[in-house]
Each structure stands twice: as structure tokens, then as C-alpha cells.
Motif scaffolding. Structure first.
Motif, PDB file in Angstrom:
ATOM      1  N   TYR A   1      14.791 -12.908  31.617  1.00 14.75           N
ATOM      2  CA  TYR A   1      16.252 -12.379  32.152  1.00 14.75           C
ATOM      3  C   TYR A   1      15.791 -11.105  33.026  1.00 14.75           C
ATOM      4  O   TYR A   1      16.378 -10.662  33.988  1.00 14.75           O
ATOM      5  CB  TYR A   1      16.880 -11.492  30.921  1.00 14.75           C
ATOM      6  CG  TYR A   1      17.925 -10.571  31.167  1.00 14.75           C
ATOM      7  CD1 TYR A   1      18.926 -10.824  32.192  1.00 14.75           C
ATOM      8  CD2 TYR A   1      17.849  -9.475  30.650  1.00 14.75           C
ATOM      9  CE1 TYR A   1      19.911 -10.057  32.244  1.00 14.75           C
ATOM     10  CE2 TYR A   1      18.810  -8.459  30.951  1.00 14.75           C
ATOM     11  CZ  TYR A   1      19.948  -8.608  31.730  1.00 14.75           C
ATOM     12  OH  TYR A   1      20.741  -8.015  32.009  1.00 14.75           O
TER      13      TYR A   1
ATOM     14  N   ASN B   1      21.417  -3.771  32.919  1.00 15.90           N
ATOM     15  CA  ASN B   1      20.786  -4.574  34.105  1.00 15.90           C
ATOM     16  C   ASN B   1      19.745  -5.093  33.425  1.00 15.90           C
ATOM     17  O   ASN B   1      19.307  -5.271  32.312  1.00 15.90           O
ATOM     18  CB  ASN B   1      20.168  -3.294  34.925  1.00 15.90           C
ATOM     19  CG  ASN B   1      19.470  -2.192  34.386  1.00 15.90           C
ATOM     20  OD1 ASN B   1      20.018  -1.534  33.646  1.00 15.90           O
ATOM     21  ND2 ASN B   1      18.125  -1.997  34.648  1.00 15.90           N
ATOM     22  N   SER B   2      18.573  -5.775  34.271  1.00 19.24           N
ATOM     23  CA  SER B   2      17.419  -6.818  33.814  1.00 19.24           C
ATOM     24  C   SER B   2      16.323  -5.744  33.312  1.00 19.24           C
ATOM     25  O   SER B   2      15.302  -5.906  34.136  1.00 19.24           O
ATOM     26  CB  SER B   2      17.217  -7.664  34.743  1.00 19.24           C
ATOM     27  OG  SER B   2      16.671  -7.007  35.913  1.00 19.24           O
TER      28      SER B   2
ATOM     29  N   GLY C   1      26.389 -12.501  33.865  1.00 20.25           N
ATOM     30  CA  GLY C   1      25.162 -12.962  33.773  1.00 20.25           C
ATOM     31  C   GLY C   1      25.432 -14.643  34.178  1.00 20.25           C
ATOM     32  O   GLY C   1      26.486 -14.979  34.734  1.00 20.25           O
TER      33      GLY C   1
ATOM     34  N   ASP D   1      14.188 -11.445  35.831  1.00 20.29           N
ATOM     35  CA  ASP D   1      14.140 -11.927  37.114  1.00 20.29           C
ATOM     36  C   ASP D   1      15.127 -11.324  38.013  1.00 20.29           C
ATOM     37  O   ASP D   1      15.052 -11.255  39.190  1.00 20.29           O
ATOM     38  CB  ASP D   1      14.105 -13.295  37.246  1.00 20.29           C
ATOM     39  CG  ASP D   1      12.613 -14.009  36.667  1.00 20.29           C
ATOM     40  OD1 ASP D   1      11.867 -13.321  36.395  1.00 20.29           O
ATOM     41  OD2 ASP D   1      12.868 -15.210  36.319  1.00 20.29           O
ATOM     42  N   ASP D   2      16.151 -10.838  37.456  1.00 20.83           N
ATOM     43  CA  ASP D   2      17.414 -10.295  38.141  1.00 20.83           C
ATOM     44  C   ASP D   2      17.062  -9.022  38.632  1.00 20.83           C
ATOM     45  O   ASP D   2      17.446  -7.921  38.171  1.00 20.83           O
ATOM     46  CB  ASP D   2      18.545 -10.458  37.485  1.00 20.83           C
ATOM     47  CG  ASP D   2      19.638  -9.722  38.232  1.00 20.83           C
ATOM     48  OD1 ASP D   2      19.823 -10.103  39.619  1.00 20.83           O
ATOM     49  OD2 ASP D   2      20.638  -9.247  37.744  1.00 20.83           O
ATOM     50  N   ASN D   3      16.145  -8.407  39.380  1.00 21.13           N
ATOM     51  CA  ASN D   3      15.859  -7.353  39.814  1.00 21.13           C
ATOM     52  C   ASN D   3      15.494  -7.253  41.396  1.00 21.13           C
ATOM     53  O   ASN D   3      15.401  -8.359  41.993  1.00 21.13           O
ATOM     54  CB  ASN D   3      14.591  -6.624  38.999  1.00 21.13           C
ATOM     55  CG  ASN D   3      13.357  -7.421  39.311  1.00 21.13           C
ATOM     56  OD1 ASN D   3      12.877  -7.926  40.187  1.00 21.13           O
ATOM     57  ND2 ASN D   3      12.947  -7.813  38.086  1.00 21.13           N
TER      58      ASN D   3
ATOM     59  N   MET E   1      26.550 -15.526  40.184  1.00 19.04           N
ATOM     60  CA  MET E   1      26.358 -14.655  38.943  1.00 19.04           C
ATOM     61  C   MET E   1      27.565 -13.701  38.730  1.00 19.04           C
ATOM     62  O   MET E   1      27.984 -13.039  39.790  1.00 19.04           O
ATOM     63  CB  MET E   1      25.126 -14.074  39.203  1.00 19.04           C
ATOM     64  CG  MET E   1      24.717 -13.307  37.655  1.00 19.04           C
ATOM     65  SD  MET E   1      23.367 -12.240  37.584  1.00 19.04           S
ATOM     66  CE  MET E   1      22.005 -13.590  37.531  1.00 19.04           C
TER      67      MET E   1
ATOM     68  N   ARG F   1      29.142 -10.614  37.375  1.00 21.17           N
ATOM     69  CA  ARG F   1      28.625  -9.031  37.390  1.00 21.17           C
ATOM     70  C   ARG F   1      29.520  -8.295  36.659  1.00 21.17           C
ATOM     71  O   ARG F   1      29.375  -6.873  36.526  1.00 21.17           O
ATOM     72  CB  ARG F   1      28.070  -8.798  38.420  1.00 21.17           C
ATOM     73  CG  ARG F   1      26.893  -9.303  38.847  1.00 21.17           C
ATOM     74  CD  ARG F   1      25.910  -8.886  39.864  1.00 21.17           C
ATOM     75  NE  ARG F   1      24.792  -9.692  40.536  1.00 21.17           N
ATOM     76  CZ  ARG F   1      23.588  -9.172  39.878  1.00 21.17           C
ATOM     77  NH1 ARG F   1      23.618  -8.491  38.813  1.00 21.17           N
ATOM     78  NH2 ARG F   1      22.513  -9.968  40.390  1.00 21.17           N
TER      79      ARG F   1
ATOM     80  N   GLN G   1      21.933  -4.402  39.439  1.00 19.84           N
ATOM     81  CA  GLN G   1      20.349  -4.597  39.758  1.00 19.84           C
ATOM     82  C   GLN G   1      19.727  -3.316  39.748  1.00 19.84           C
ATOM     83  O   GLN G   1      20.030  -2.352  40.222  1.00 19.84           O
ATOM     84  CB  GLN G   1      20.552  -5.352  40.759  1.00 19.84           C
ATOM     85  CG  GLN G   1      19.215  -6.348  41.092  1.00 19.84           C
ATOM     86  CD  GLN G   1      19.564  -7.303  42.260  1.00 19.84           C
ATOM     87  OE1 GLN G   1      19.586  -6.614  43.404  1.00 19.84           O
ATOM     88  NE2 GLN G   1      19.591  -8.534  42.044  1.00 19.84           N
TER      89      GLN G   1
END
Length: 229
Positions: free
Chosen positions: A33, A66-67, A228, A35-37, A1, A3, A19
């Protein structure tokens, strides 16, 4: 991914995708979206440090996404951003926050010590569609209410169930009350919400002039900011 990226057309700036902890709301019907945590603070801080180390300050402007909301980033990461602002001579930040954090925006401005443009995922100013279908959990009724706290709403277009009239009103309110904004053309994802291709085609033809509007950024794909996947 990916960033880190540099946005070099409208509103030149560096942008980083960091994150944070899981989105405090996390129940928007259209969104995967989030889910990126992570809940591993040490791992988040290490990852975010690697990303932030790429920031040069060349434009004097940095956008941090961030997500979720900026308030869900680790405190160590927020402190690193503050140090980076001073070290790199950054003069303006872009952050995003959910409506539920509206009373904490000034707190973040004081912490960072420089102007912050706060974005908010409005999606639409149509209350019924936003709350009863998209499940946004943002109970404002007017654009004026949003403008009290936020400078830059993010709208979403091209969703099945939306109408041309809803989109036209959203863009009218965006242009009337806000100095800047983002329009995201919906892309199918893992949620049950689906893209309306005819509506997208109508929007892209009817509002092609927005592509030249310096105050509005139109994202045809969710990765158009270069971060992303």
C-alpha cells in the motif's frame, strides 16, 4: 483511484485518501500500500487540495488516510486540513500513525485544535508474529501500552501462519481495552504474504456479530471504505 467517500453506516464520516512522503518505516512484509506516495511536494499539495475540496463537513467528522502516517503529509496539506476544520465546522478527525510517532500525537492534536482519534496498524498483539514475520517495527508487548497513546487499533486477520487462537486473543484485547477498532481481512497482493482462506471463513462465521458492533469496522476488502483501488 478514488480518494473521497462518505461512510454512512457505522461512525458516519467523510474519508479522504491523500498523498504523502514515503512511509518512514516502509518495511512491513505484508504491505504494498505504501507505493502511493511522492517526493514531489508541489504535486502532492495540488492533488491533496483537489481531494480536500470535496469535503463538505456534513457529518462533522473527517477521516484522513495516506500510505503511511499523518506526519508524512506535506505541511501545506496539514495547514489546509486545519483551515478546513474551521471552515466546515468539523468537530472530530481520524488520523493514522505508526508506533514510532506515538510521542508526537499530542503535538498534532494541538495543531488541529479539535479531538483526533488516532488509529494504529497493530495487525496483531502477538509480538513474535508481528515483529518476526510481519516486520511491523512496533515493539510494544501489551495492549495496555498501545492504549496509552492510541484509541483505535487496526487488526489484520486471515494470514497464513496466524492461528484461530491468535485472532481470538486479538479481538478479546481489542474489545477489552479500546473504544473502537478496525479489522482488515487480508487480501493477497504483490508481497509474499498469503491469505488463509480457511481461516478467513472461520473468522467470518465465528465473528459475524462484529458486523453489528458499532465500535468495530470489519473490512472484507481493502477498498471497503470506498477509497483506494
Amino acid at each position: 483511484m478514488e480518494r473521497y467517500n462518505e461512510i454512512t453506516n457505522k461512525n458516519q464520516r467523510e474519508i479522504v485518501l491523500l498523498q504523502g512522503r514515503p512511509c518512514a518505516w516502509g518495511k512491513c512484509f505484508f504491505c504494498d500500500y505504501i507505493d502511493d506516495n511522492s517526493r514531489d511536494t508541489e504535486a502532492m499539495v495540488r492533488l491533496n487540495h483537489q481531494v480536500l475540496s470535496r469535503v463538505t463537513g456534513k457529518f462533522g467528522v473527517l477521516e484522513v488516510i495516506n500510505s503511511g502516517s499523518c506526519f508524512e503529509l506535506p505541511q501545506e496539506t496539514l495547514e489546509e486540513i486545519r483551515a478546513l476544520v474551521r471552515e466546515k465546522g468539523i468537530q472530530k478527525l481520524y488520523f493514522e500513525a505508526h508506533w514510532m510517532y506515538r510521542h508526537r500525537l499530542e503535538q498534532m492534536r494541538q495543531f488541529m485544535g479539535i479531538p483526533i482519534v488516532f488509529k494504529i496498524g497493530v495487525e496483531t498483539f502477538d509480538w513474535d508474529f508481528r515483529e518476526n514475520y510481519l516486520n511491523k517495527h512496533a515493539d510494544f508487548h501489551t495492549a495496555e501500552e498501545v492504549r496509552v497513546y492510541f484509541e483505535s487499533p487496526c487488526l489484520m486477520v486471515g494470514i497464513q501462519g496466524q492461528t484461530k487462537e491468535m485472532i481470538a486473543r486479538d479481538i478479546e484485547l481489542l474489545k477489552k481495552y479500546f473504544p473502537r477498532g478496525t479489522i482488515n481481512v487480508f487480501t493477497n497482493n504483490s508481497t509474499p504474504v498469503k491469505r488463509d482462506e480457511a481461516l478467513v471463513e472461520w473468522f467470518m462465521k465465528t465473528y459475524d456479530w462484529l458486523l453489528e458492533d458499532p465500535s468495530v469496522e470489519v473490512l472484507y476488502e481493502k477498498t471497503d471504505f470506498g477509497v483506494g483501488d
